[in-house]
Every structure is written in C-alpha cells, then in structure tokens.
Write an enzyme that holds these catalytic residues in place. Sequence first.
Site, PDB file in Angstrom:
ATOM      1  N   THR A   1      42.447 120.617 -48.526  1.00 32.76           N
ATOM      2  CA  THR A   1      42.101 120.063 -49.834  1.00 32.76           C
ATOM      3  C   THR A   1      41.461 118.686 -49.646  1.00 32.76           C
ATOM      4  O   THR A   1      41.706 118.003 -48.655  1.00 32.76           O
ATOM      5  CB  THR A   1      43.336 119.975 -50.742  1.00 32.76           C
ATOM      6  OG1 THR A   1      44.391 119.291 -50.051  1.00 32.76           O
ATOM      7  CG2 THR A   1      43.826 121.375 -51.104  1.00 32.76           C
TER       8      THR A   1
ATOM      9  N   THR B   1      41.413 115.328 -50.776  1.00 35.45           N
ATOM     10  CA  THR B   1      42.087 114.065 -50.463  1.00 35.45           C
ATOM     11  C   THR B   1      42.875 114.168 -49.172  1.00 35.45           C
ATOM     12  O   THR B   1      42.907 113.233 -48.361  1.00 35.45           O
ATOM     13  CB  THR B   1      43.022 113.650 -51.614  1.00 35.45           C
ATOM     14  OG1 THR B   1      42.246 113.484 -52.802  1.00 35.45           O
ATOM     15  CG2 THR B   1      43.750 112.354 -51.302  1.00 35.45           C
ATOM     16  N   CYS B   2      43.499 115.310 -48.951  1.00 32.43           N
ATOM     17  CA  CYS B   2      44.312 115.509 -47.742  1.00 32.43           C
ATOM     18  C   CYS B   2      43.445 115.442 -46.486  1.00 32.43           C
ATOM     19  O   CYS B   2      43.846 114.869 -45.467  1.00 32.43           O
ATOM     20  CB  CYS B   2      45.020 116.856 -47.797  1.00 32.43           C
ATOM     21  SG  CYS B   2      46.011 117.097 -49.298  1.00 32.43           S
ATOM     22  N   SER B   3      42.253 116.023 -46.550  1.00 37.24           N
ATOM     23  CA  SER B   3      41.383 116.101 -45.379  1.00 37.24           C
ATOM     24  C   SER B   3      40.571 114.831 -45.158  1.00 37.24           C
ATOM     25  O   SER B   3      40.274 114.470 -44.019  1.00 37.24           O
ATOM     26  CB  SER B   3      40.414 117.287 -45.518  1.00 37.24           C
ATOM     27  OG  SER B   3      41.107 118.512 -45.475  1.00 37.24           O
TER      28      SER B   3
ATOM     29  N   LEU C   1      45.582 112.598 -44.222  1.00 38.75           N
ATOM     30  CA  LEU C   1      45.855 112.947 -42.826  1.00 38.75           C
ATOM     31  C   LEU C   1      45.076 112.077 -41.839  1.00 38.75           C
ATOM     32  O   LEU C   1      45.670 111.553 -40.874  1.00 38.75           O
ATOM     33  CB  LEU C   1      45.564 114.431 -42.591  1.00 38.75           C
ATOM     34  CG  LEU C   1      45.751 114.964 -41.173  1.00 38.75           C
ATOM     35  CD1 LEU C   1      47.164 114.738 -40.677  1.00 38.75           C
ATOM     36  CD2 LEU C   1      45.398 116.442 -41.106  1.00 38.75           C
TER      37      LEU C   1
END
Length: 246
Positions: A48, A50-52, A56
């Site tokens: 997703t 924001t996560c990528s 992270l």
Amino acid sequence: MKLTSMEGKSVPQATFRTRVDNQWRDMSSDSLFKDRTVVVFSLPGAYTPTCSSSHLPRYNELAPTFRENGVDEIICLSVNDAFVMDAWAKELGVENIRLIPDGNGDFTQGMGMLVDKSDLGFGKRSWRYSMLVKDGVISKMFIEPDKPGDPFEVSDADTMLRYINPEARDPEFITVFTREGCPHCARAKALLKERNMVFEEIHTGMGTGISSRSIRAVSGRSTVPQVFIGGRHIGGADDLEKFLGK
C-alpha cells in the site's frame, strides 16, 4: 472505533506462520520478544502507498541508529500472508527489518488493533501503530488518531527514535553506483561492510536504465564505483579507502 493503548501490558501470545529458506517455520510471540528490546510497527497492508513509500523504508534507513540506542530488532507486522510479506521485502530491498505475517490477525486482534477495512476490499486489517517492547512488555505505544482514511502522524520511525533518544542523530546515508563484474566495485562494497556502514547500491550499465552519462552527470566521472556519503561525493574505491583511513 475505540483504540486503546496497551502500555504496561504483555504482548499477545500468537503463532506466526513464516517462510524461511522456502520452508514453513512457526514463530511464537516469546521467540520474538522474550529477553529482548524490540520496536514494532504495524500497518494496514504490504504494497500500500504510505507503507511502501514512507513507513517501512524510513524504519529500514534508521535501523542502525535504533541498534546503537539499545534496540535489538525492528519488526514490521501486517495482516498479510508470508508469501506477500517476503515478496514485499525483496521488492523494497529491506535488509534491516524482520517482516512478520499475522495472516489470521490473531496478534493484531489481541492488541485491540484489528479493524474492518471492507470498504477498501481489505477485510480485517491492522490499524497503523508502533510500539516499544521490552522483554515482552509494551513500554510505549504510538497509535494513529481515529480519522477517516489512513492517518500517518505518530507511528513513524523518527517519532519512535526521538522517544528512545531525543539526541539521536540521523545516519549518513551512503550510495554506491556499481556495475556487474566490476572488481573495484566489489572492493568498495567490502570496505564499507568491514566498517558496518549500511549503503544503497545502484546498479548501472546495460538493462539498468542508468548509463555512464548519468554517472557523469551526478559525479563528474563516468567510471564506477562512485561513492556518496551524506550527500558528499567521495569517489571511487581508492578514494573511499583514503577517506576511511585504510
């Protein structure tokens, strides 16, 4: 939706189905947290945006600084299966963080962070949060505010690092431009590894989309390797050796 901090409580007991060397390996909460200091950040899903792009990668960048400040390991946890988490780690080149799949959501439910994202076609997923765990006990949690969408305000790596040590400094980020089969590139990388200096490697040459003209544009030279530390151009392997005082 009520999201309650679990500070002062033990982490939930759960079994995580992970993949190690293409084999299934079950891991328990105790194996991850007992007798250790661990930072956990949990997010809605692998791949997703924001996560990528932010969550992270920034934890991965700051992992050496966390270790310098007493953190044994950083764990990224998501309600995804092991295959998805492993593929995501490989795609982003994650080397400093352990990605743990909470495929059934058991741990996330025990944390009180399992939320319904059926409107996005996700089903049950984790709310975004981070926590500092010492010997299995949660000493600090940063829970994103209950707002529409996917808020990302307090569970980031910088907020956690400032909590652990307000005086902690950002590491100097290192980038090395290399080419396949280049012995001087191998020497430069070995020099950095000897000093435990974490670096990003950018491959150049045929099929990479990065030509000698690109290298010249950023470094003034067309040869490889070209090493940059903290935004400063160091040069090739010989220059790096001098810089490190070898």
